[in-house]
Design an enzyme around this catalytic site. Structure first.
Site, PDB file in Angstrom:
ATOM      1  N   GLN A  39       9.692 -11.263  16.330  1.00 32.73           N
ATOM      2  CA  GLN A  39      11.148 -11.136  16.406  1.00 32.73           C
ATOM      3  C   GLN A  39      11.842 -12.004  15.359  1.00 32.73           C
ATOM      4  O   GLN A  39      11.426 -13.140  15.109  1.00 32.73           O
ATOM      5  CB  GLN A  39      11.634 -11.517  17.797  1.00 32.73           C
ATOM      6  N   CYS A  46      25.764  -5.895   7.668  1.00 29.05           N
ATOM      7  CA  CYS A  46      26.474  -6.669   8.696  1.00 29.05           C
ATOM      8  C   CYS A  46      27.796  -5.985   9.000  1.00 29.05           C
ATOM      9  O   CYS A  46      28.859  -6.416   8.532  1.00 29.05           O
ATOM     10  CB  CYS A  46      26.697  -8.093   8.216  1.00 29.05           C
ATOM     11  N   GLU A 104      -2.147  -1.716  22.968  1.00 34.10           N
ATOM     12  CA  GLU A 104      -1.523  -1.554  21.650  1.00 34.10           C
ATOM     13  C   GLU A 104      -2.395  -0.633  20.795  1.00 34.10           C
ATOM     14  O   GLU A 104      -3.614  -0.760  20.803  1.00 34.10           O
ATOM     15  CB  GLU A 104      -1.405  -2.931  20.992  1.00 34.10           C
ATOM     16  N   CYS A 126      22.996 -15.027   2.116  1.00 34.35           N
ATOM     17  CA  CYS A 126      23.420 -14.097   3.158  1.00 34.35           C
ATOM     18  C   CYS A 126      23.754 -14.894   4.415  1.00 34.35           C
ATOM     19  O   CYS A 126      23.044 -15.845   4.765  1.00 34.35           O
ATOM     20  CB  CYS A 126      22.311 -13.086   3.447  1.00 34.35           C
ATOM     21  N   CYS A 174      26.601  -3.627   0.694  1.00 33.19           N
ATOM     22  CA  CYS A 174      25.359  -3.825   1.445  1.00 33.19           C
ATOM     23  C   CYS A 174      25.352  -3.006   2.727  1.00 33.19           C
ATOM     24  O   CYS A 174      24.418  -2.261   2.993  1.00 33.19           O
ATOM     25  CB  CYS A 174      25.189  -5.302   1.750  1.00 33.19           C
ATOM     26  N   CYS A 216      16.009  -1.744  22.560  1.00 35.58           N
ATOM     27  CA  CYS A 216      16.841  -2.074  21.401  1.00 35.58           C
ATOM     28  C   CYS A 216      17.757  -0.908  21.056  1.00 35.58           C
ATOM     29  O   CYS A 216      18.439  -0.926  20.043  1.00 35.58           O
ATOM     30  CB  CYS A 216      15.972  -2.434  20.197  1.00 35.58           C
TER      31      CYS A 216
END
Length: 545
Positions: free
Chosen positions: A375, A177, A425, A251, A174, A500
């Protein structure tokens, strides 16, 4: 007569040979043109979420083809056809425009969507950006995606961890993670060091804000549907750098109820004679399933992404699914007939419920549609927003601009502490959601404008309008010099930069310094445990204040 017959025979043979050659060429072109993909980083996201449509391969099948990979995120949830925060789909990141972008989305994938994004340029955190140009996404979201490169020290730690048995049986394939098997305190320590190293030339960094329980935090889950060699339906994530689906039962960073619902849907397909979609042949109905769950309200949305609007026995299917999971509050069919890796299509039909869910964040109610940017980690989002508003030092007298406001989350939360808030926006659907969210909360001191944030602020400066505080929350690719120039022209006293991407944050702080602004303090917030991503809030002040 014989000569004429021979001539006709030769003519037929020549035509057959030419036809065969053309068919081969056509098939080769089809194979070479198929399968653009990249990695959609799970963390944000946000899609979308870095997808590059690159890496076209001439191999005959998608599973063996060398599809181009893009490292990077959720971003936020789910990719978008319109740019997350203005993001170009499938392009740099995917995500906050995007819808499912994640900080886009779900299990693998950049959920692509045409809305809800933050409208960020070159990114897709939210919405439709790159929704699924790739398979593995870093689960930060939404739609993510788009990836943070951690220091050499952290990379060595990850390699060392990789030599031991993993908590997740599919973690190697995957790839979402990256830090799952590293002790959580060690994850926080390494992220802290990385932030301090990058931001040292500009400001101090306070201790990172971690989670009490760093598991099952994702409130948006996306599963790709396929079938194995025996024709049995499977669901999961795309294997790293490929279009092969890795079956996933559960998961460790996704909502457990969402995983359970996905398993139920997979088990129902045979009895309803529903075939999963095959990317090679174009046959089959079910392509993806997206689950969104309100952390506070518990409301559950199920989105069935199909290749065709024709859904046999859909009423019976919905009824059976609701009987097994009465907690589901709405079910939507999203139609995506495109031969691309985008997850969400443009057309939707509400099969059950109101077509959206609601959740509560920082005391405010928000309406969330399938393509909205929201989020993926609500617990840490509250910590992030509260820290941002605290850093802004709002007293109730300020005029605030929320640049790239998306569905209005930061601006609506800040409105309780400011005199006036202006949200800007570029994504029209996101603006409609923002206006509706302001009505739901009965907020009168906030206005939303559908416009490019940079151009909007230049117009404000030309009209000599005053702004006290600017909230800036760009995609992982960071802000642009043009936007920073426009902010400097308005001359706000304080800027709150929510990032981020630490690398692009450091770059932008350097340019802010040239424009007369200085970073005072940074705070790291671990929005995406088990991944290499980290969110950062930085207070930037005008030096001549």
């Amino acid at each position: 007569m014989i000569d004429n017959r021979l001539k006709k025979e030769r003519f037929r043979n020549d035509r057959m040979v030419k036809s065969s050659d053309n068919g081969k060429k056509g098939g080769q072109k089809r194979r070479e043109g198929e399968g653009n993909n990249g990695n959609y980083d799970r963390s944000n996201d946000g899609g979308v979420r870095k997808g590059s449509n690159s890496g076209k391969s001439g191999n005959n099948s998608r599973r063996s083809s060398g599809m181009g990979s893009n490292n990077g995120d959720r971003s936020r949830e789910i990719g978008n056809n319109n740019n997350d925060r203005n993001s170009g789909m499938g392009g740099n990141y995917s995500g906050r425009n995007s819808g499912m972008g994640d900080n886009s989305g779900g299990r693998g994938r950049g959920i692509s969507s045409n809305s809800g994004g933050r409208n960020r340029s070159n990114d897709g955190k939210i919405g439709n950006g790159d929704g699924g140009n790739g398979r593995n996404y870093d689960r930060n979201g939404d739609i993510g995606s788009k990836g943070v490169q951690i220091s050499n020290m952290l990379n060595k730690e990850r390699r060392a961890v990789g030599k031991t048995a993993s908590k997740c049986p599919v973690s190697r394939k995957c790839g979402g993670c990256q830090l799952l098997d590293m002790p959580y305190e060690k994850q926080l320590e390494q992220k802290q060091k990385h932030l301090e190293k990058l931001l040292k030339p500009y400001c101090r960094v306070a201790p990172i804000i971690g989670m009490e329980n760093p598991y099952h935090y994702r409130n948006k889950v996306h599963a790709v549907f396929d079938h194995d060699r025996k024709g049995n339906p499977i669901s999961g994530v795309y294997e790293l750098n490929s279009h092969s689906v890795v079956p996933v039962e559960s998961c460790m960073i996704e909502d457990q109820k969402a995983d359970e619902i996905i398993g139920t849907i997979r088990g129902m397909l045979k009895s309803f004679k529903i075939r999963t979609y095959d990317e090679d042949t174009g046959y089959g109905l079910l392509r993806h399933v997206l689950i969104r769950r309100g952390f506070t309200t518990g409301e559950v949305m199920v989105v069935l992404v199909t290749a065709s609007p024709v859904f046999p026995s859909k009423n019976n299917f919905v009824k059976a699914l609701r009987e097994k999971h009465p907690e589901i509050t709405t079910i939507i069919q999203n139609v995506n007939g495109r031969g691309t890796s985008m997850v969400l299509g443009d057309k939707e039909h509400v099969l059950y419920g109101k077509g959206y869910i609601e959740d509560i964040l920082c005391g405010c109610h928000f309406r969330i549609s399938s393509k909205s940017f929201y989020q993926v980690n609500p617990v840490q989002t509250e910590a992030l927003y509260n820290k941002a508003i605290e850093a802004a030092g709002l007293t109730g007298k300020e005029r605030v601009v929320d640049a790239y406001c998306g569905i209005g989350t930061i601006g609506i939360v800040a409105s309780k502490h400011a005199k006036e808030v202006i949200g800007v926006e570029l994504n029209r659907e996101a603006v409609r959601d923002a206006v509706e969210n302001a009505k739901i909360n009965g907020i009168k001191n906030i206005r939303f404008f559908c416009n490019d944030a940079g151009k909007f602020m230049v117009n404000m400066a030309e009209n000599e309008e005053h702004v006290d505080v600017v909230f800036l929350d760009p995609p992982r690719s960071g802000s642009t010099e043009e936007f920073i120039d426009s902010v400097a022209k308005v001359r706000p006293e304080r800027i709150i930069y929510v990032s981020c991407g630490p690398e692009t944050l450091a770059r932008d702080l350097g340019y802010f310094k040239k424009k007369g602004y200085e970073a005072k303090m940074g705070w790291g917030v671990d929005m995406f445990p088990a991944t290499t991503h980290v969110e950062t809030v930085v207070l930037i002040c005008r030096t001549d204040t």
